[in-house]
Motif scaffolding. Sequence first.
Motif, PDB file in Angstrom:
ATOM      1  N   TRP A   1       0.853  -1.196   0.000  1.00  0.00           N
ATOM      2  CA  TRP A   1       0.000   0.000   0.000  1.00  0.00           C
ATOM      3  C   TRP A   1       0.876   1.229   0.000  1.00  0.00           C
ATOM      4  N   LYS A   2       0.261   2.307  -0.461  1.00  0.00           N
ATOM      5  CA  LYS A   2       1.015   3.515  -0.750  1.00  0.00           C
ATOM      6  C   LYS A   2       1.672   4.118   0.489  1.00  0.00           C
ATOM      7  N   TRP A   3       0.976   4.068   1.611  1.00  0.00           N
ATOM      8  CA  TRP A   3       1.440   4.823   2.785  1.00  0.00           C
ATOM      9  C   TRP A   3       2.258   3.989   3.755  1.00  0.00           C
TER      10      TRP A   3
ATOM     11  N   GLU B   1       4.725 -17.033   1.991  1.00  0.00           N
ATOM     12  CA  GLU B   1       3.355 -16.553   1.846  1.00  0.00           C
ATOM     13  C   GLU B   1       2.709 -17.114   0.587  1.00  0.00           C
ATOM     14  N   GLU B   2       3.485 -17.159  -0.490  1.00  0.00           N
ATOM     15  CA  GLU B   2       2.920 -17.627  -1.764  1.00  0.00           C
ATOM     16  C   GLU B   2       2.399 -19.052  -1.655  1.00  0.00           C
ATOM     17  N   ALA B   3       3.199 -19.917  -1.030  1.00  0.00           N
ATOM     18  CA  ALA B   3       2.785 -21.314  -0.869  1.00  0.00           C
ATOM     19  C   ALA B   3       1.481 -21.398  -0.091  1.00  0.00           C
TER      20      ALA B   3
ATOM     21  N   GLY C   1      -4.807 -21.747  -0.435  1.00  0.00           N
ATOM     22  CA  GLY C   1      -6.114 -21.175  -0.161  1.00  0.00           C
ATOM     23  C   GLY C   1      -6.245 -20.542   1.203  1.00  0.00           C
ATOM     24  N   MET C   2      -5.108 -20.281   1.856  1.00  0.00           N
ATOM     25  CA  MET C   2      -5.175 -19.670   3.180  1.00  0.00           C
ATOM     26  C   MET C   2      -5.488 -18.179   3.039  1.00  0.00           C
ATOM     27  N   SER C   3      -6.287 -17.654   3.981  1.00  0.00           N
ATOM     28  CA  SER C   3      -6.591 -16.218   3.946  1.00  0.00           C
ATOM     29  C   SER C   3      -5.387 -15.443   4.485  1.00  0.00           C
ATOM     30  N   ILE C   4      -5.411 -14.110   4.290  1.00  0.00           N
ATOM     31  CA  ILE C   4      -4.311 -13.286   4.763  1.00  0.00           C
ATOM     32  C   ILE C   4      -4.185 -13.379   6.292  1.00  0.00           C
TER      33      ILE C   4
ATOM     34  N   MET D   1      -1.660 -13.797  -5.338  1.00  0.00           N
ATOM     35  CA  MET D   1      -0.839 -13.389  -4.201  1.00  0.00           C
ATOM     36  C   MET D   1      -0.852 -11.881  -4.024  1.00  0.00           C
ATOM     37  N   ASP D   2      -0.549 -11.208  -5.155  1.00  0.00           N
ATOM     38  CA  ASP D   2      -0.496  -9.757  -5.119  1.00  0.00           C
ATOM     39  C   ASP D   2      -1.814  -9.180  -4.616  1.00  0.00           C
ATOM     40  N   LYS D   3      -2.926  -9.809  -5.071  1.00  0.00           N
ATOM     41  CA  LYS D   3      -4.241  -9.309  -4.688  1.00  0.00           C
ATOM     42  C   LYS D   3      -4.446  -9.439  -3.176  1.00  0.00           C
ATOM     43  N   VAL D   4      -3.975 -10.557  -2.647  1.00  0.00           N
ATOM     44  CA  VAL D   4      -4.120 -10.784  -1.203  1.00  0.00           C
ATOM     45  C   VAL D   4      -3.359  -9.714  -0.428  1.00  0.00           C
ATOM     46  N   LEU D   5      -2.147  -9.370  -0.890  1.00  0.00           N
ATOM     47  CA  LEU D   5      -1.315  -8.406  -0.164  1.00  0.00           C
ATOM     48  C   LEU D   5      -1.780  -6.968  -0.373  1.00  0.00           C
ATOM     49  N   ARG D   6      -2.699  -6.775  -1.331  1.00  0.00           N
ATOM     50  CA  ARG D   6      -3.221  -5.416  -1.537  1.00  0.00           C
ATOM     51  C   ARG D   6      -4.599  -5.218  -0.927  1.00  0.00           C
ATOM     52  N   ASP D   7      -5.079  -6.254  -0.218  1.00  0.00           N
ATOM     53  CA  ASP D   7      -6.412  -6.212   0.378  1.00  0.00           C
ATOM     54  C   ASP D   7      -6.525  -5.052   1.373  1.00  0.00           C
ATOM     55  N   ARG D   8      -7.262  -4.025   0.953  1.00  0.00           N
ATOM     56  CA  ARG D   8      -7.310  -2.805   1.769  1.00  0.00           C
ATOM     57  C   ARG D   8      -7.946  -3.020   3.133  1.00  0.00           C
ATOM     58  N   ARG D   9      -8.984  -3.883   3.144  1.00  0.00           N
ATOM     59  CA  ARG D   9      -9.654  -4.102   4.419  1.00  0.00           C
ATOM     60  C   ARG D   9      -8.696  -4.773   5.408  1.00  0.00           C
ATOM     61  N   ALA D  10      -7.931  -5.738   4.898  1.00  0.00           N
ATOM     62  CA  ALA D  10      -6.985  -6.438   5.777  1.00  0.00           C
ATOM     63  C   ALA D  10      -5.924  -5.467   6.296  1.00  0.00           C
ATOM     64  N   ILE D  11      -5.436  -4.612   5.391  1.00  0.00           N
ATOM     65  CA  ILE D  11      -4.424  -3.643   5.815  1.00  0.00           C
ATOM     66  C   ILE D  11      -4.968  -2.783   6.939  1.00  0.00           C
ATOM     67  N   ALA D  12      -6.207  -2.311   6.764  1.00  0.00           N
ATOM     68  CA  ALA D  12      -6.807  -1.452   7.792  1.00  0.00           C
ATOM     69  C   ALA D  12      -6.950  -2.202   9.110  1.00  0.00           C
ATOM     70  N   ILE D  13      -7.397  -3.464   9.031  1.00  0.00           N
ATOM     71  CA  ILE D  13      -7.579  -4.230  10.266  1.00  0.00           C
ATOM     72  C   ILE D  13      -6.241  -4.432  10.982  1.00  0.00           C
ATOM     73  N   PHE D  14      -5.175  -4.639  10.193  1.00  0.00           N
ATOM     74  CA  PHE D  14      -3.865  -4.848  10.813  1.00  0.00           C
ATOM     75  C   PHE D  14      -3.297  -3.567  11.424  1.00  0.00           C
ATOM     76  N   ILE D  15      -3.444  -2.473  10.725  1.00  0.00           N
ATOM     77  CA  ILE D  15      -2.706  -1.286  11.139  1.00  0.00           C
ATOM     78  C   ILE D  15      -3.485  -0.389  12.098  1.00  0.00           C
TER      79      ILE D  15
END
Lengths: 278, 295
Positions: free
Chosen positions: A102-104, A171-173, A178-181, B1-15
């Motif tokens: 993310w940007k920030w 993380e990729e594996a 199918g694991m969530s973040i 993968m990239d999509k998972v790491l860009r998940d805005r809702r998850a980022i907000a919940i974490f930070i």
Amino acid sequence: MNRTKQNVRKIALYAGLILIALVQLFPLYWLFTFSLKDNMQIFTTNPLGLPNPYRFENFADVLQRGQVASFLLNSLLVTTATIAVSTVLSTMAAYAIARMKWKWSNTALLFFLMGMMIPLHATLVPLFIFLKRTNLYDTPFALILPYVAFAIPMAIYIFVGFFKTIPAEMEEAACLDGMSIYGIFVKIMVPLIRPAIATVAIFTYLSCWNELMFAISFISKPQWKTLTVGIMGMVGMYATNWGALGAGLVVATVPTLIIYLLMSGEIQKSFTTGAIKG
Amino acid sequence: MDKVLRDRRAIAIFILPALLVFSSVVILPIAFSGYYSLLEWNGAGKSTFIGLSNYLEMFTNPSTYFVKGIVNSALLAGLSVFVQIPLALGLALLISHGIRLEGFFRNVYFIPVIISTTVIGQLWMKIYHPNNGMLNILLTDLGLAALKRNWLADPSISLGAAFFVLIWQYIGYHMLLMYSAIKAIPTSLYEAAEIDGCSKSQLSRHIAIPLIMPMIKVCVTFALIGSLKTFDLIYVLTKGGPIHATEVPTTLMFANIFLNYRYGMGSAMAIFILVECLVLTVFVQRFFKVENYEF
């Protein structure tokens, strides 16, 4: 080089090291011995020697009448809660900063790192007023809340450093499986930075356990006093009974010493890891 | 993968939880401190806006003792940088070159660091006690009774007595930081120099010290900021007395808030301490240029 000259230098070196070791240790030796003496021994008959006889009553006295047992429990409660909450908050934030895109993210890191330069003093009055108005004053939360907040910057700094060293394949594996973040974070990433969590926990333990300014400002009820505040109060109570005061000081110190003896390597690492920020 | 790491809702919940706690408990109060510092306010009744009068008063009115407090903390900073750190560096160099009992010495020098300053303060109050304290008893036993003093009650020596304890307690901290930096230098560098005929002192001077400069810089920063923020030990030992001989900015801030109920003045002092810390950190970063080496 001349052999005798070399030996003389070696003896001088050890003599110097031992002298400084004595200066560092003798005050602590004196504390431990006078905590087991009565005033008679401390003042006149036996000020520097080993206690004779040993007066274990001093410890019984401070633990019961001096409420040191209660101070110990309060310190334990505040410290444990601080470590638990600050670890959860900081690992989460550090993960988002170090691994997510993310940007920030960099701005957020800098914002948190600013906290490492801020002295507690700058927040004393506003926090005091806030705690008074919300009735959190004189409760354990009055300490846990600021301790957590001030523990966050250093913790995030160290966790971010560790998260960045983990290869992306992990993380990729998990992602392909199918694991969530959230699953990746809890089941894969957090276990991988366990050594860093230990380092941070030790650092947080020492700063909370020993903190004085917030503790004397935000707690006045004897019931919630932590060790540092409790000891300040004991000074008046045991003004003329040095042995008992000494026993109180020893009780406050022993938990830290035990932890140190068990994991001195880890503790020294936690101090040096925190310093390497250049 | 990239999509998972860009998940805005998850980022907000974490930070957000950490961000919320940190901003509201550390950053926001600073803004309040800044505002309070412009008030004459006893904390309970009505407050009056007085602009920068608090700042003006603390620097011009000698009865606030603030200038004296700054001078004292600057003295402590000088002692730390020019006495404590060189001593700690010496110890770190001596015990890192494969002497016997290396671990023992390292631990002994470090132990006072982990003990609560409140405990250390109470202990040294007893050590410095004029009649029954360890120091005066020890001096008598060593035949040095002429050196006996009322260490904490005599305004001409109480500051030195208090600062000695601070140097004593934290010397092991700087020793450990520099020791770990020395240990991180690859031994191959030493071996090469030894083959070239370097002596132990040359090894320290030409290899160890230049290579650990970044850590020395960290130590200097910590020592300076630690001196400006010092509170616990002085509060426990002397509370700034006798007759204000050992005041530092933090003890004055504390007394203004909780003894004199001058919340505005206390906040002005707090803001000054904050600015001082930030300025000094930036100053050391800027003007203490060192080379970083990767091993």
